[in-house]
Design a protein around this motif. Structure first.
Motif: not given
Length: 196
Positions: A62-86
């Motif tokens: 669901l988050c593949f588009l837009p297929n940019t490094i900025q969009a993909h990194a933002a999603y991955a960074f947030n997933s990492y951050y949330q999984r570590r309870a901020m």
């Protein structure tokens, strides 16, 4: 006389709840606008290799588009951050990320806003597939795909040595604000008892 006091108490209680929710507000980890594509690719590889849920970034996700490094990194960074309870330091990625108070979700791509919506506690995994981004040259992770964090200077979140973090300050402010509001509400409730 009882009705105006009750209205005031209810008003103060609503202020108490609202102020607590604002202070304890949700935050997301997003990409800094001045981050280079190469640094973002390295940080994205790190986040996906150390427990972020990067499955929504796959071509069928669901988050593949837009297929940019900025969009993909933002999603991955947030997933990492949330999984570590901020946790303090979990949204840095060698200076390529920052904490935001505005939800970066768009369309059907919903960014997790808590540890529970991010899939719980992250467990480091070795990525089975590499996300190919045609907009950015493919790079090999600094650690060569081996164990995360060992040879990856600057990407491993620092371990706080003091309790001077912003998260700690937010908690103290929330606790202090709540205590003051509770005392204020109780003083209005008990005020008629104090008058002899």
């Amino acid at each position: 006389m009882a009705v105006p006091v009750l209205k005031l108490v209810l008003f103060l209680l609503s202020l108490l709840v609202n102020s607590f929710l604002v202070v304890q507000g949700t935050s997301w980890c997003v990409v800094r606008s001045d981050a280079s594509n190469q640094a973002l690719q390295t940080a994205l590889d790190y986040a996906c290799g150390t427990g972020a849920d990067c499955s929504p970034l796959q071509s069928s996700g669901l988050c593949f588009l837009p297929n940019t490094i900025q969009a993909h990194a933002a999603y991955a960074f947030n997933s990492y951050y949330q999984r570590r309870a901020m946790a303090p330091g979990s949204c840095d990625f060698a200076g390529t990320a920052t904490v935001a108070k505005t939800d970066p979700s768009y369309g059907s791509c919903v960014y997790p806003s808590s540890q529970s919506t991010a899939g719980g506690i992250a467990t480091p995994t070795t990525p089975t597939t590499v996300i190919n981004n045609p907009n950015v040259p493919t790079t090999t992770p600094i650690n060569g795909g081996g164990s995360a964090g060992v040879n990856n200077p600057g990407l491993t979140p620092p371990i706080p040595t003091t309790n001077d973090s912003k998260a700690s300050l937010d908690c103290m402010v929330a606790t202090s604000s709540m205590s003051v509001m509770i005392l204020l509400v109780l003083s209005f409730i008990l005020h008629p008892i104090w008058i002899f």
